[in-house]
Design a protein around this motif. Structure first.
Motif, PDB file in Angstrom:
ATOM      1  N   ASP A 257       0.840  -1.026  -0.088  1.00 29.60           N
ATOM      2  CA  ASP A 257       0.014   0.125  -0.113  1.00 29.60           C
ATOM      3  C   ASP A 257       0.961   1.174  -0.097  1.00 29.60           C
ATOM      4  O   ASP A 257       0.164   2.410  -0.011  1.00 29.60           O
ATOM      5  CB  ASP A 257      -1.056   0.086   1.179  1.00 29.60           C
ATOM      6  CG  ASP A 257      -1.939  -0.874   1.116  1.00 29.60           C
ATOM      7  OD1 ASP A 257      -2.304  -1.667  -0.010  1.00 29.60           O
ATOM      8  OD2 ASP A 257      -2.443  -1.558   2.335  1.00 29.60           O
ATOM      9  N   LEU A 258       2.212   1.023   0.298  1.00 30.51           N
ATOM     10  CA  LEU A 258       2.871   2.331  -0.025  1.00 30.51           C
ATOM     11  C   LEU A 258       3.548   2.668  -1.291  1.00 30.51           C
ATOM     12  O   LEU A 258       3.693   1.758  -1.956  1.00 30.51           O
ATOM     13  CB  LEU A 258       4.281   1.964   0.933  1.00 30.51           C
ATOM     14  CG  LEU A 258       3.818   1.810   2.489  1.00 30.51           C
ATOM     15  CD1 LEU A 258       5.237   1.167   3.236  1.00 30.51           C
ATOM     16  CD2 LEU A 258       3.513   3.173   3.037  1.00 30.51           C
ATOM     17  N   PRO A 259       3.753   3.930  -1.783  1.00 24.18           N
ATOM     18  CA  PRO A 259       4.487   4.215  -2.778  1.00 24.18           C
ATOM     19  C   PRO A 259       5.865   3.725  -2.759  1.00 24.18           C
ATOM     20  O   PRO A 259       6.431   3.541  -1.888  1.00 24.18           O
ATOM     21  CB  PRO A 259       4.441   5.772  -2.739  1.00 24.18           C
ATOM     22  CG  PRO A 259       4.297   6.314  -1.203  1.00 24.18           C
ATOM     23  CD  PRO A 259       3.383   5.009  -0.773  1.00 24.18           C
ATOM     24  N   ASP A 260       6.385   3.385  -4.000  1.00 23.26           N
ATOM     25  CA  ASP A 260       7.721   2.931  -4.164  1.00 23.26           C
ATOM     26  C   ASP A 260       8.868   3.730  -3.590  1.00 23.26           C
ATOM     27  O   ASP A 260       9.604   3.197  -3.232  1.00 23.26           O
ATOM     28  CB  ASP A 260       7.938   2.535  -5.604  1.00 23.26           C
ATOM     29  CG  ASP A 260       7.318   1.323  -6.261  1.00 23.26           C
ATOM     30  OD1 ASP A 260       6.678   0.727  -5.412  1.00 23.26           O
ATOM     31  OD2 ASP A 260       6.893   1.499  -7.644  1.00 23.26           O
ATOM     32  N   THR A 261       8.384   5.089  -3.505  1.00 21.09           N
ATOM     33  CA  THR A 261       9.616   5.967  -3.157  1.00 21.09           C
ATOM     34  C   THR A 261       9.973   5.641  -1.567  1.00 21.09           C
ATOM     35  O   THR A 261      10.980   6.073  -1.090  1.00 21.09           O
ATOM     36  CB  THR A 261       9.185   7.445  -3.144  1.00 21.09           C
ATOM     37  OG1 THR A 261       7.732   7.631  -2.451  1.00 21.09           O
ATOM     38  CG2 THR A 261       8.810   7.712  -4.597  1.00 21.09           C
ATOM     39  N   VAL A 262       9.123   4.976  -0.768  1.00 21.58           N
ATOM     40  CA  VAL A 262       9.180   4.870   0.598  1.00 21.58           C
ATOM     41  C   VAL A 262      10.424   3.636   0.831  1.00 21.58           C
ATOM     42  O   VAL A 262      11.327   3.892   1.399  1.00 21.58           O
ATOM     43  CB  VAL A 262       8.071   4.602   1.337  1.00 21.58           C
ATOM     44  CG1 VAL A 262       8.416   3.928   2.748  1.00 21.58           C
ATOM     45  CG2 VAL A 262       7.255   5.741   1.633  1.00 21.58           C
ATOM     46  N   PRO A 263       9.959   2.644   0.561  1.00 22.16           N
ATOM     47  CA  PRO A 263      11.137   1.513   0.501  1.00 22.16           C
ATOM     48  C   PRO A 263      12.306   1.709  -0.163  1.00 22.16           C
ATOM     49  O   PRO A 263      13.417   1.388   0.253  1.00 22.16           O
ATOM     50  CB  PRO A 263      10.338   0.314  -0.121  1.00 22.16           C
ATOM     51  CG  PRO A 263       9.439   0.928  -1.030  1.00 22.16           C
ATOM     52  CD  PRO A 263       8.736   1.785  -0.231  1.00 22.16           C
ATOM     53  N   HIS A 264      12.195   2.514  -1.296  1.00 23.74           N
ATOM     54  CA  HIS A 264      13.665   3.026  -2.081  1.00 23.74           C
ATOM     55  C   HIS A 264      14.271   3.766  -1.309  1.00 23.74           C
ATOM     56  O   HIS A 264      15.440   3.509  -1.389  1.00 23.74           O
ATOM     57  CB  HIS A 264      12.983   3.427  -3.372  1.00 23.74           C
ATOM     58  CG  HIS A 264      12.664   2.477  -4.371  1.00 23.74           C
ATOM     59  ND1 HIS A 264      11.971   2.701  -5.647  1.00 23.74           N
ATOM     60  CD2 HIS A 264      12.656   0.748  -4.416  1.00 23.74           C
ATOM     61  CE1 HIS A 264      11.694   1.860  -6.318  1.00 23.74           C
ATOM     62  NE2 HIS A 264      11.878   0.698  -5.378  1.00 23.74           N
ATOM     63  N   ALA A 265      13.962   4.551  -0.634  1.00 25.21           N
ATOM     64  CA  ALA A 265      14.228   5.656  -0.084  1.00 25.21           C
ATOM     65  C   ALA A 265      15.174   5.102   1.241  1.00 25.21           C
ATOM     66  O   ALA A 265      16.422   5.371   1.576  1.00 25.21           O
ATOM     67  CB  ALA A 265      13.596   6.808   0.428  1.00 25.21           C
TER      68      ALA A 265
END
Length: 751
Positions: free
Chosen positions: A124-132
């Motif tokens: 449910d999270l945008p990819d920017t969260v785990p990538h960052a």
């Protein structure tokens, strides 16, 4: 065959020999030197050497020892790895926010949380969260085995050099520490953490590890997990985070309190830039995306709090009530993700807040109001106004503060009188002033109405008549009636003196709500409560409030009480303002001497609402109410308290069925005599206007008067708390000054 004899050496000829005459087998080296022959097996201490050298290990022993220790270390680590079990997740990892709802079970009131967490799925999270987070905290996360040997080596070297201590923890190790172990310290703890990281990396997917990590990591501002962090820093849900916001939250993970943009904006921006650059280096974003990103604006810390505003009093009451049951601990409420459904109706609660907010702007800052509305049939609290802001004043005006009851205590004397066999037609002398046992008592307006019945005495709250009634019945019976109705026996000021009828006791509004609920519920007592039910995180109901009542008085007795108290809200009664509600209403005004406090308690068969007003000095002492607004001559129970009551009840009862109080078998007729209901003749209830009873006593002046006498020499007694606690009983000596001049406004006269 010839045998060659091994040369021997005398110990005396060998440097460092043990003793004279002792020989050692010798051998000759290639260079012709003689050396002692080593012992078979374990040659230590070394044979044939001097007292010091014989203890110096040979290179063979050193090498063997190194291999032995390495083998033991590898074996021990292997043994630990095989035997170590993945523990159950720690309390912190399982901690979930408890949510409190209004009575509809859907509208959220607030939360309880030791760790403010709301788990969210990685998907449910945008990819920017785990990538960052991966780029910032562990760039090899997707390829390592749970630990980073290179990172460990770098940390060891740095630590040995005396640099800033480093832990070299991967995301998996941090996840293990927070989810399973709690904070780990020391090399042994780190070893266990590393082994668990390796083991968990083999048993759980990378996405599962990352999801749990993001839901447990601390981001500062009391926020645990990415969802709460998004709310605390940006006022949005984690699903709405953009690139810049994701990078900023990832940037502050190593030191959330120190690198919060509100604390250290320069460091926060420096770390934010670092995360964006690392994301570019890992190929998650382009250089152009990083350059076009703007540092995100955060909301001020502490702007939102579960216990702020008026709802803070409701949440604190929920916490107190559940813990008082002994079925819930603080940890249960703060960590177990419970669903608590309260009895508070959202529409009625808003109406209570709005009703108090409608007071004039010149109201003194130290003037306080308590309002509580209860269903007398079940004890469920419809609404409760405990104060304007719990964070500013952590004292609930309804459940903690006290105020002298004034004439709201007269119904207990009336109850005791009726219970002892007296009738509503009992006639009493209303002349004023009068002396009772050395105490001089006067009516507020100084009027002498002659001989009046109990309904008239109640309608106009005639002090001299009620003190006489208390003397006839016995003040101990008044006290007993109050306790039976629900006033706690340890209430300050509750005594058996003759003037207890004038309200010397200082109850809490919640106590008066319980007592008057007995009247409305025809003699059945219920316990006011704010929690309806509790469910655990699995949706199972683990607590349901008790709503069953207990009969404490006969219903006919209550019917007579309600009949008398309806006269108070008639067009010329002391509670005339409340009588404007378009339905039958019974109640009582109350104003203690001074006035130190002002009350109005009014009720219908379905709802009891208590309103009190009091004033607190700078040292917590009780103060005389300062006049404000249109009541320049003083504040009484029929003024602001009755007005607040009406504003609230007009909204709270909207759409509620209009119900009449049961008719008593005996009532007072226009001639002042008792009338008994028989099958052949059923007299109607007292004449009403728009559902309101009117005067039923002939020859009585319509001027309402209600106030206990004041005492010019009486001063407030300071208390250690910030709220008014009871002082001495209300004065029964007439005031040296004349009573306030009546206003053209009818409510101004009803003190």
């Amino acid at each position: 065959m010839a045998h060659t004899r091994r040369p021997t050496g005398d110990v005396s000829s060998v440097k460092g020999g043990r003793a004279a005459g002792q020989a050692f087998p010798m051998r000759r080296t290639r260079r012709g030197k003689l050396r002692p022959v080593r012992k078979r097996g374990w040659n230590y201490p070394r044979a044939g050497y001097g007292p010091i050298r014989r203890w110096v290990p040979s290179w063979r022993i050193v090498l063997a020892s190194v291999f032995l220790f390495l083998a033991m270390g590898v074996g021990a680590v292997g043994y630990l790895y095989v035997t170590i079990d993945i523990p159950q997740p720690g309390d912190f990892a399982l901690a979930r926010t408890t949510t409190v709802y209004y009575s509809d079970g859907k509208t959220k009131m607030g939360t309880f949380a030791q760790y403010e967490r709301e788990p969210i799925k990685l998907s449910d999270l945008p990819d920017t969260v785990p990538h960052a987070v991966v780029a910032s905290e562990d760039s090899s996360f997707y390829t390592n085995s749970g630990i980073s040997p290179r990172g460990i080596a770098r940390a060891v070297v740095n630590n040995l050099r005396g640099g800033h201590r480093q832990g070299a923890s991967t995301i998996t190790q941090q996840y293990v520490e927070r989810y399973y172990l709690g904070t780990t310290r020391g090399y042994l703890g780190k070893l266990k953490e590393a082994l668990l990281a390796i083991k968990i990396d083999q048993q759980q997917s990378k996405n599962e590890i990352l999801e749990n990590y993001l839901n447990t990591i601390y981001f500062g501002r009391g926020a645990y997990g990415i969802e709460m962090a998004a709310q605390k820093y940006f006022g949005i849900h984690a699903q709405q985070l953009n690139l810049s916001q994701s990078a900023m939250l990832s940037a502050i993970i190593p030191s959330p309190s120190g690198w919060d943009p509100a604390v250290n904006p320069e460091k926060a921006k420096e770390r934010w830039t670092r995360v964006l650059n690392r994301m570019v280096g890992e190929g998650y974003i382009s250089k152009q995306e990083a350059e076009s990103a703007a540092f995100p604006q955060t909301i001020p810390p502490g702007t939102s709090s579960a216990f702020s505003g008026t709802n803070g009093y409701l949440l604190a009451a929920v916490d107190s009530e559940l813990r008082a049951t002994k079925k819930f601990t603080a940890d249960d409420l703060n960590q177990n993700g419970l669903k608590i459904v309260t009895t508070i109706d959202p529409k009625m609660q808003k109406a209570s807040v709005d009703a108090v907010a409608g007071l004039p702007k010149d109201r003194p800052a130290n003037n306080y109001v308590g309002l509580v509305s209860v269903d007398p049939r079940t004890g469920e609290i419809y609404a409760m106004y405990g104060g304007a802001d719990y964070k500013a004043r952590e004292r609930n005006a309804v459940t903690q503060d006290r105020a002298q009851a004034g004439s709201t205590f007269k119904p207990f004397t009336l109850l005791a009188a009726l219970d002892s066999g007296k009738s509503l037609s009992e006639r009493l002398d209303s002349s004023t002033p009068k002396v009772f046992s050395g105490n001089k008592v006067q009516n507020f307006d100084g009027k002498d109405r002659g001989k009046i019945d109990l309904i008239t005495a109640t309608k106009y709250s005639v002090n001299t008549a009620y003190v006489q009634l208390n003397e006839d019945v016995g003040p101990d019976k008044t006290k007993k009636a109050a306790i039976t109705a629900g006033i706690p026996e340890n209430t300050p000021g509750l005594d058996s003196t003759l003037t207890n009828v004038l309200g010397s006791a200082s109850p809490r509004p919640i106590d008066m709500a319980k007592a008057y609920s007995v009247f409305a519920n025809q003699g059945v007592s219920t316990t006011p409560h704010i929690v309806r039910s509790v469910q655990n995180k699995n949706g199972e109901t683990v607590y349901t409030a008790e709503t069953e009542g207990k009969r404490v008085f006969e219903s006919e007795l209550m019917s007579q009480m309600n009949y008398a108290l309806q006269s108070v809200t008639s067009s010329d009664g002391t509670g005339a303002t409340a009588g404007k509600l378009d339905r039958p209403v019974a109640g009582k005004t109350g104003t203690s001497s001074g006035p130190w406090s002002a009350w109005f308690i009014g009720y219908t068969p379905q709802m009891v609402t208590v309103v009190d007003m009091y004033q607190v000095g700078s040292k917590g002492e009780e103060e005389v109410l300062t006049p404000f607004g249109k009541y320049t001559y003083g504040i009484g129970g029929g003024s602001f308290p009755a007005e607040i009551w009406l504003r609230y009840m007009e909204v709270a009862t909207d759409g509620m069925k209009v119900e009449n109080f049961p008719k008593p078998k005996k009532r007072v007729t226009p001639t002042g005599d008792d009338e008994t209901e028989t099958p052949a003749k059923k007299p109607s209830q007292a004449p009403t206007t728009r559902g309101r009873p009117t005067s039923s006593s002939p020859g009585v002046s319509p001027t309402p008067t209600e106030r206990t006498p004041s005492e010019p020499t009486r001063t407030p007694t300071p208390t250690p708390t910030r709220t008014p606690e009871p002082t001495t009983p209300p004065a029964v000596v007439p005031s040296a000054s004349p009573p306030p001049e009546p206003s053209k406004d009818a409510t101004q006269q009803t003190q």
